[in-house]
Scaffold this active site. Structure first.
Site, mmCIF file in Angstrom:
data_model
loop_
_atom_site.group_PDB
_atom_site.id
_atom_site.type_symbol
_atom_site.label_atom_id
_atom_site.label_comp_id
_atom_site.label_asym_id
_atom_site.label_seq_id
_atom_site.Cartn_x
_atom_site.Cartn_y
_atom_site.Cartn_z
ATOM 1 N N HIS A 182 -25.345 -6.471 -15.309
ATOM 2 C CA HIS A 182 -26.640 -5.914 -15.716
ATOM 3 C C HIS A 182 -27.770 -6.908 -15.435
ATOM 4 O O HIS A 182 -27.612 -8.111 -15.612
ATOM 5 C CB HIS A 182 -26.651 -5.608 -17.212
ATOM 6 C CG HIS A 182 -25.954 -4.340 -17.578
ATOM 7 N ND1 HIS A 182 -24.588 -4.211 -17.582
ATOM 8 C CD2 HIS A 182 -26.451 -3.138 -17.970
ATOM 9 C CE1 HIS A 182 -24.257 -2.985 -17.968
ATOM 10 N NE2 HIS A 182 -25.377 -2.310 -18.207
ATOM 11 N N ASN A 213 -21.080 -13.554 -15.298
ATOM 12 C CA ASN A 213 -21.470 -12.374 -16.068
ATOM 13 C C ASN A 213 -21.064 -12.498 -17.530
ATOM 14 O O ASN A 213 -21.845 -12.176 -18.436
ATOM 15 C CB ASN A 213 -20.845 -11.129 -15.441
ATOM 16 C CG ASN A 213 -21.314 -9.843 -16.093
ATOM 17 O OD1 ASN A 213 -22.448 -9.749 -16.543
ATOM 18 N ND2 ASN A 213 -20.438 -8.855 -16.155
#
Length: 329
Positions: A182, A213
């Site tokens: 994201h 991440n």
């Protein structure tokens, strides 16, 4: 006598014909009345149905708010009627009305690059059709939003319906060794189920090293929420560092960035404070965020993007040139 009978029969025939015509006329009139009544009933039914539909399933207010915000964003007034801290109305150079009308988090490409501007409920982005990833993603994070638990993490990775032209697909990431990382984090959007779901649009996703991440990148996202809770509203922009030598992956040739950036500012003590990070797409282990903090203008030089460009130039220069760690760590 025969003539009288003939005359009576003739009279009866005329009466019968007249009666039949009258009956036919009455029947036609009755049919017409019935048709008109049916039309009226159907019309009333349609209006009642539409009313009930609107009552039971009202239009989502967020859509109207989004349209209002977009209208404000694309139609700034010609004259300035608001001064930022440190300015007067006479010296202010930006066409703003109030802080609510200024999208401080917005960025502007300086480098020549494909771009499609897209606005969602919780964030805006500049989409790059060549690499099927964003040039930048920007949003405002308030204290209330940072601590909200209204919406649970929910969503599945799908193409952004607002993207025109080429787009990444879910399978482009499958078995590549990269996470679907994201940019605008789902954790910042727990104040709205819709905003949460929209963070899973693939326009908001980039190929990220799994340990980045789940490691340092996640640490930075959590730190931003802590800063918002501590200082109040943050304005954030983030994205990949797009270069011509980027490798691509998947059927749709999604760009795999070598680096990511995040730039942040907030207003406190009559001053704007800024901080930035340039993070390589790798595992950082237990590296401290503090050691990676840099001024915003260094990220601008690397990315060819003008961040927080809607702030007056004098404020940008001061805020973007240094990092005052005492305000952040």
């Amino acid at each position: 006598m025969v003539q009288k009978k003939g005359k009576k029969k003739s009279v009866r025939k005329r009466k019968t014909a007249k009666t039949n015509r009258k009956a036919k006329g009455d029947g036609f009139l009755l049919s017409t009345k019935r048709f008109v009544v049916r039309v009226l009933l159907v019309t009333v039914g349609i209006f009642v149905g539409l009313y009930l539909l609107d009552y039971l399933y009202p239009k989502e207010p967020a859509a109207a708010e989004t349209k209002r915000q977009l209208a404000k964003f694309f139609s700034f007034p010609k004259e300035n009627t608001f001064a930022f801290p440190g300015e007067t109305k006479e010296t202010a150079t930006k066409p703003v009305v109030s802080r609510g009308d200024v999208r401080i988090e917005m960025a502007a490409l300086q480098a020549k690059r494909p771009e499609q501007l897209i606005h969602h409920e919780g964030y805006s982005l500049s989409y790059n059709n060549d690499y099927k990833i964003a040039n930048w993603v920007a949003w405002e994070l308030t204290r209330e939003e940072a601590v909200s638990t209204k919406a649970a993490r929910d969503g599945r990775f799908v193409p952004d319906p607002e993207v025109k032209g080429a787009t990444a697909l879910h399978e482009d990431y499958t078995r590549t060794g990269f996470d679907r990382g994201h940019l605008a984090p789902a954790g910042d959007m727990k104040w709205s189920a819709k905003a949460m779901r929209e963070t899973f649009y693939l326009s908001n996703i980039c190929p990220q090293h799994p340990k980045l991440n789940k490691g340092l990148w996640n640490t930075l996202e959590n730190k931003c929420r802590a800063w918002a809770n501590q200082h109040g509203t943050l304005w954030i922009a983030t994205g990949p560092v797009i270069t011509e030598d980027m490798r691509v992956m998947g059927k749709n040739r999604v760009g795999v960035p070598k680096q990511f950036y995040k730039v942040i500012c907030y207003y406190s003590h009559n001053k704007y404070h800024g901080i930035a990070f340039l993070i390589e797409n790798k595992d950082y282990g237990k590296t401290s965020l503090r050691t990676l903090a840099i001024p915003i203008d260094r990220v601008e030089k690397v990315t060819g993007i003008d961040f927080f460009y809607q702030l007056p130039e004098s404020i940008q220069q001061d805020m973007e040139a240094v990092v005052d760690e005492s305000f952040w760590f």
